[in-house]
Write a protein that holds these residues in place. Structure first.
Motif, short mmCIF file in Angstrom:
data_model
loop_
_atom_site.label_atom_id
_atom_site.label_comp_id
_atom_site.label_asym_id
_atom_site.label_seq_id
_atom_site.Cartn_x
_atom_site.Cartn_y
_atom_site.Cartn_z
N TYR A 48 0.83 -1.21 0.00
CA TYR A 48 0.00 0.00 0.00
C TYR A 48 0.87 1.27 0.00
O TYR A 48 0.60 2.21 -0.75
CB TYR A 48 -0.94 0.00 1.21
CG TYR A 48 -1.88 1.18 1.25
CD1 TYR A 48 -3.14 1.10 0.69
CD2 TYR A 48 -1.49 2.39 1.84
CE1 TYR A 48 -4.01 2.18 0.72
CE2 TYR A 48 -2.34 3.47 1.87
CZ TYR A 48 -3.60 3.36 1.31
OH TYR A 48 -4.44 4.45 1.33
N ALA B 16 1.14 4.14 -2.98
CA ALA B 16 0.86 5.56 -2.78
C ALA B 16 1.98 6.43 -3.30
O ALA B 16 1.75 7.58 -3.72
CB ALA B 16 0.61 5.83 -1.30
N LYS C 114 2.36 4.99 -7.60
CA LYS C 114 1.13 5.12 -8.40
C LYS C 114 1.19 4.23 -9.67
O LYS C 114 1.09 4.70 -10.79
CB LYS C 114 0.86 6.58 -8.76
CG LYS C 114 0.65 7.45 -7.53
CD LYS C 114 0.51 8.91 -7.86
CE LYS C 114 0.14 9.73 -6.64
NZ LYS C 114 0.94 9.44 -5.42
N THR D 252 -4.96 5.41 -3.81
CA THR D 252 -3.53 5.64 -3.99
C THR D 252 -3.22 6.37 -5.31
O THR D 252 -2.05 6.56 -5.64
CB THR D 252 -2.76 4.31 -3.97
OG1 THR D 252 -3.28 3.45 -4.99
CG2 THR D 252 -2.90 3.63 -2.61
N ARG E 189 1.34 7.14 6.83
CA ARG E 189 1.08 6.09 5.86
C ARG E 189 0.64 4.80 6.55
O ARG E 189 -0.20 4.06 6.01
CB ARG E 189 2.33 5.84 5.01
CG ARG E 189 2.06 5.07 3.75
CD ARG E 189 1.25 5.89 2.75
NE ARG E 189 2.09 6.80 2.00
CZ ARG E 189 1.62 7.84 1.32
NH1 ARG E 189 0.33 8.09 1.29
NH2 ARG E 189 2.44 8.64 0.66
#
Length: 258
Positions: free
Chosen positions: A20, A24, A27, A55, A164
């Motif tokens: 994840y 982010a 991309k 994201t 995050r």
């Protein structure tokens, strides 16, 4: 580390949660082999679409192509041609999208679909290089083994900051379909499951997409499922995966792949 224009290639929806933080930042364009509709379950790919949106990543041209049962049927029946075609389709898409780096599931001998997808990823990377002259940096991330160290300069360990981590935890909590798996992995790996993300040079196929001296975990599971009456035939590497590898290798020779 800047990998340039990247693609994330996952076998099942929810795998993206393991990266994840990287998503982010990078991309990537996200390709997903299955819908997440395994035995007796509903598709969960819509949740992965939400993660992609969160994201600011993008959808790839291959997204939810098969449910698990349809993919198993192809392998059980020895119909490798659709999967070879899919490998070419993936190579075409990566070249068309001008992707520079692919990050995909590792083969771990744990889940059959993950290993098959790694074979397709590696084949697509070779097709892109041999047929189109388009070379890709081929990287992978573990799902069941979660390594926490690097092997060479192409490997990356991303330690997430507090903001995050909070975002990632919220995304995982919203993905209600996978909570038992999250709890299992948290029990095995603790906070590193959330705090760190590891991307490594792709080499798992050389360990797991070869003949094994003893049954892989997915072969053991398949035998148990046959005994329980869920399936009629137990999937095995030699009978149901190796034929696809042979076909992919034959295609690579025809395309003068490295």
């Amino acid at each position: 580390m800047d990998f340039g224009k990247s693609a994330l290639l996952i076998a099942h929806p929810a795998h993206e949660l393991l990266l994840y933080g990287w998503m982010a930042e990078a991309k990537p364009t996200v390709y997903c082999l299955t819908t997440g509709a395994a035995y007796g379950q509903t598709a969960r790919i819509g949740r992965t679409e939400s993660i992609i949106e969160q994201t600011q990543s993008s959808l790839g041209k291959i997204f939810g192509r098969y449910d698990d049962q349809a993919l198993y049927a192809l392998l059980l029946e020895g119909r490798t041609a659709p999967l070879v075609d899919l490998t070419w389709e993936l190579a075409d898409a990566l070249v068309e999208d001008e992707v520079e780096t692919v990050v995909g599931d590792a083969a771990e001998g744990q889940i059959l679909v993950h290993d098959v997808w790694r074979a397709i990823i590696d084949g697509a990377v070779r097709f892109a290089a041999g047929h189109y002259g388009h070379r890709l940096l081929n990287l992978e991330f573990a799902i069941e083994t979660l390594p926490n160290h690097v092997r060479d300069s192409r490997d990356m360990v991303l330690s997430l900051d507090r903001q995050r981590i909070v975002q990632k935890e919220k995304a995982i909590c919203r993905y209600v379909e996978i909570q038992p798996e999250v709890d299992r992995l948290k029990g095995r790996y603790g906070s590193n499951l959330i705090r760190q993300e590891v991307v490594r040079s792709a080499s798992s196929a050389s360990h797991w997409l070869v003949h094994q001296d003893k049954a892989t975990r997915y072969e053991q599971l398949a035998r148990r499922q046959v005994k329980e009456g869920r399936y009629q035939v137990a999937m095995s590497f030699d009978q149901h995966v190796f034929p696809l590898l042979k076909e992919l290798e034959a295609e690579c020779r025809l395309a003068n792949c490295p």
